[in-house]
Scaffold this active site. Structure first.
Site, PDB file in Angstrom:
ATOM      1  N   GLU A  38      46.528  36.108  52.998  1.00 57.17           N
ATOM      2  CA  GLU A  38      45.614  34.962  52.990  1.00 57.17           C
ATOM      3  C   GLU A  38      45.620  34.186  54.296  1.00 57.17           C
ATOM      4  OE1 GLU A  38      46.331  36.082  48.781  1.00 57.17           O
ATOM      5  OE2 GLU A  38      47.633  35.775  50.527  1.00 57.17           O
ATOM      6  N   GLN A  70      41.568  35.248  45.829  1.00 61.17           N
ATOM      7  CA  GLN A  70      41.480  35.954  44.552  1.00 61.17           C
ATOM      8  C   GLN A  70      41.711  34.999  43.378  1.00 61.17           C
ATOM      9  OE1 GLN A  70      44.247  39.358  43.453  1.00 61.17           O
ATOM     10  NE2 GLN A  70      42.377  40.459  44.061  1.00 61.17           N
ATOM     11  N   PHE A  71      42.670  34.108  43.541  1.00 62.31           N
ATOM     12  CA  PHE A  71      42.890  32.987  42.631  1.00 62.31           C
ATOM     13  C   PHE A  71      43.222  31.774  43.493  1.00 62.31           C
ATOM     14  CE2 PHE A  71      43.755  36.702  40.095  1.00 62.31           C
ATOM     15  CZ  PHE A  71      43.205  36.413  38.859  1.00 62.31           C
ATOM     16  N   ALA A  72      42.782  30.606  43.063  1.00 68.49           N
ATOM     17  CA  ALA A  72      43.037  29.391  43.845  1.00 68.49           C
ATOM     18  C   ALA A  72      44.529  29.178  44.060  1.00 68.49           C
ATOM     19  CB  ALA A  72      42.429  28.180  43.148  1.00 68.49           C
ATOM     20  N   ASP A  73      45.351  29.639  43.129  1.00 68.25           N
ATOM     21  CA  ASP A  73      46.803  29.503  43.256  1.00 68.25           C
ATOM     22  C   ASP A  73      47.316  30.156  44.538  1.00 68.25           C
ATOM     23  OD1 ASP A  73      47.550  29.105  39.941  1.00 68.25           O
ATOM     24  OD2 ASP A  73      45.712  30.156  40.490  1.00 68.25           O
ATOM     25  N   PHE A  74      46.671  31.250  44.957  1.00 73.86           N
ATOM     26  CA  PHE A  74      47.159  32.011  46.099  1.00 73.86           C
ATOM     27  C   PHE A  74      46.873  31.328  47.436  1.00 73.86           C
ATOM     28  CE2 PHE A  74      46.521  36.204  43.535  1.00 73.86           C
ATOM     29  CZ  PHE A  74      47.507  35.799  42.646  1.00 73.86           C
ATOM     30  N   HIS A 107      48.130  31.603  37.959  1.00 73.80           N
ATOM     31  CA  HIS A 107      46.721  31.985  37.995  1.00 73.80           C
ATOM     32  C   HIS A 107      45.834  30.940  37.315  1.00 73.80           C
ATOM     33  CE1 HIS A 107      48.843  35.812  38.553  1.00 73.80           C
ATOM     34  NE2 HIS A 107      47.751  36.269  39.144  1.00 73.80           N
TER      35      HIS A 107
END
Length: 664
Positions: free
Chosen positions: A404, A426-430, A471
């Site tokens: 990222e 891919q997910f906001a968490d990442f 996630h």
């Protein structure tokens, strides 16, 4: 030839005497500037200095090998890059004094600046993102087929950062025309190379990336210039990354206050006799290309030039500004042309609206590049970009490695080089693994050196789908805190499409939040053609007199559901944009109803609701009939099990809190 008067082996090959002399002059000028700066530092006339004395051959050789329209990304000690690009010295001196004729309006110091005029992109103190920016610049070069290379500098210490690995890996996979230049100068501040890496040569790492690599004597100007000229010409015709390790030494401290007491004297002595300037001067004299008198003439000429430009910079008034000017420069000014929706609609899901808006934006603007994990043939994990490869090709719809940070930096590099990037987290968490370049590179870019960061980062987010702690986050507050970012968070398909297209058109960095639980559950009649909606404008979904309900994302739908089951006359505001925030709509409603409840999915402390509550208290206090109420998720990570997740979210608590506020 092997000249006995020098400790460096010089081979002039077919270089003309004019070129040989010019290379000497290009090294002499930064050396003399540095010597003058050290005097001024001791006199207290400048505040800090990062010395590149002893490393001039690298900066000068690399820059001389590139054309003036090819980007260079230098570091602290690369003064020779700036002088070889012929930046007027008074502008450099003004920059170092924080004056208006510099490049950052006094907002950043030393070499922390860029300039499109001279195709230079300066570093930030976090070092690593510089390498990813070069990837983005090179990607734009490759997509346009302009046969330009890009050179980026880092130090031996910087190669320990994860961004180094990510950027080289991406460049190798994508065959990007980047010259990765490592100045291996012995120390990262005070940490010797023996404590930084365990391979014999940093160039050996190229093997792991499937990348061509070279080791060059960084104190030999002819070796640097000749080899870099060959490489640059080759890479222009056959785009690929090349890793170059320049062996050199830092003769002074990391910055002058650091000193060099940690360096063994015998090491200093060894490298002192390998000085790139004096050795090259001796070589040119021995070859009858230069004379001592001519060198003295050059030296006197440059010293006079330096003093002349210093006088200009010192005579310049201290910089001044206003709060209004400072605030206005946080974002690039933009006067969007709002495109009205057509009358033909179709009933589609929120996920379809996002996909449609993104596709239509790409059809209108072929400078847009989509990047992210699995976004190409697979269509992304949520299938938003399904079919995009067939429509636009893999050059514009690019799968990325799991990296990222480098991709955010590369997105910025695309913007620097005149293109647009839409990156899918891919997910906001990442986003946490790409946090640094978002908050320290994208957000600060326009304020620091007037460079727009034309980047949209799509952020699939939110709970309610049993995805657990990694996630399910709604982490918008991480970014609403950061000046320079825009944060958009739609709750309906119509808004999602129009706000996404507007975000792509906006020249500033936008974090675009998309709630996963709404993707396939919310339908709406959406115009079939391309249209835009204004960022920073809230939507009033219901009008009433008893209370103002402020919400965004999934919480908007919780509020709508609650209002179906209670007898409350409410203004229901869907913020849609969290930064910029539509305070006018909020204040007007609060002044009408006198009571406010803010409902959100994020946990409470340090969230956007806290700031909205404070704004209301400061600006509407005399209109309030009750304390501002906030309703949010509990202060824990998001659990996986359905019953625990339901307890975590505030949906069920909202009704109770709302009725208590009405009864206050």
């Amino acid at each position: 030839m092997n000249n006995t008067q020098t400790t460096i082996h010089y081979n002039k090959g077919k270089l003309s005497d004019t070129t040989l002399v010019n290379l000497y002059k290009r090294m002499l000028l930064p050396r003399l500037i540095e010597e003058k700066m050290l005097i001024l530092l001791r006199q207290g006339k400048i505040s800090k200095w990062f010395s590149g004395i002893g490393q001039e051959a690298i900066s000068v050789g690399v820059t001389s090998a590139l054309t003036n329209d090819e980007y260079i990304l230098p570091m602290h000690r690369n003064l020779g890059v700036f002088t070889t690009r012929d930046i007027p010295l008074y502008r450099l001196f003004s920059q170092w004094q924080g004056k208006a004729n510099g490049f950052t309006k006094g907002r950043d110091r030393s070499f922390h600046f860029g300039t499109q005029e001279y195709k230079i992109v300066g570093m930030i103190s976090h070092l690593g993102p510089q390498l990813g920016i070069a990837d983005g610049i090179a990607l734009a070069n490759k997509l346009r087929g302009d046969k330009n290379v890009c050179a980026v500098f880092t130090g031996d210490g910087g190669t320990s950062e994860g961004d180094f690995h990510e950027a080289l890996n991406v460049a190798s996979i994508w065959n990007l025309p980047v010259l990765f230049c490592i100045e291996n100068n012995g120390y990262g501040l005070s940490t010797p190379t023996s404590e930084q890496y365990n391979c014999e040569h940093l160039a050996d790492r190229g093997i792991g990336y499937g990348m061509e690599s070279h080791i060059i004597d960084g104190n030999n100007i002819l070796e640097v210039y000749t080899k870099l000229s060959e490489l640059a010409e080759s890479v222009r015709e056959n785009p690929r990354p090349v890793l170059i390790e320049f062996k050199t030494f830092r003769m002074r401290g990391h910055e002058e206050a650091s000193g060099t007491k940690y360096v063994p004297q015998e090491l200093m002595d060894f490298w002192a006799v390998k000085d790139p300037l004096t050795n090259y001067a001796d070589f040119l004299i021995s070859e009858n290309i230069l004379s001592k008198s001519k060198i003295e003439e050059f030296t006197e000429e440059f010293k006079n030039q330096i003093q002349e430009h210093l006088d200009i910079a010192f005579a310049e008034d201290p910089i001044s500004s206003t709060i209004e000017n400072e605030l206005e420069d946080v974002y690039k000014k933009d006067t969007p042309t709002n495109i009205q929706p057509n009358s033909t609609t179709e009933n589609i899901r929120l996920i379809d609206a996002i996909s449609q808006g993104l596709k239509q934006a790409m059809e209108r603007d072929d400078s847009i590049v989509i990047m992210g994990q699995d976004v190409a043939e697979y269509g992304g994990v949520f299938k938003i970009t399904e079919g995009f490869v067939e429509a636009f090709g893999k050059e514009r719809v690019r799968n990325t490695p799991i990296c990222e940070s480098a991709i955010v930096s590369a997105a910025y590099g695309l913007s620097v080089n005149g293109m647009k990037a839409v990156m899918e987290m891919q997910f906001a968490d990442f986003v946490s693994t790409g946090f640094n370049p978002i908050v320290n590179l994208l957000a600060k870019s326009h304020y620091r050196w007037n460079q727009q960061a034309d980047v949209v980062v799509r952020m699939p987010c939110g709970a309610g789908v049993g995805a657990g702690p990694f996630h399910s986050q709604t982490n918008e507050a991480w970014f609403t805190k950061t000046p320079g970012l825009k944060v958009v968070y739609p709750a309906f398909p119509y808004d999602a499409k129009g706000l996404l297209t507007a975000s792509i058109n906006d020249p500033n960095p936008v974090l675009f939040f998309e709630h996963k639980a709404l993707y396939r559950s919310k339908y709406q009649d959406v115009p079939t053609d391309y249209y835009t909606l204004s960022l920073g404008k809230a939507s009033i979904l219901k009008e009433g007199n008893d209370v103002t309900i402020i919400s965004f994302g999934a919480s908007v739908h919780w509020a709508l559901d609650t209002l179906e089951n209670v007898t409350v006359s409410a203004d229901l505001i869907d913020l849609r944009s969290l930064q910029p925030l539509d305070t006018e709509t909020i204040y007007n409603s609060v002044k009408k109803t006198g009571k406010v409840i803010i409902v959100q999915e994020d946990s409470l402390f340090g969230s956007i609701s806290s700031d909205i509550s404070s704004l209301i208290m400061e600006n509407c206090f005399e209109y309030l009939d009750a304390p501002v109420k906030r309703v949010a998720s509990i202060e824990t990570p998001i659990p996986f099990a359905g019953n625990l997740e339901k307890e975590y979210l505030p949906k069920e608590r909202f009704k109770e809190e709302l009725l208590q506020l009405i009864a206050y």
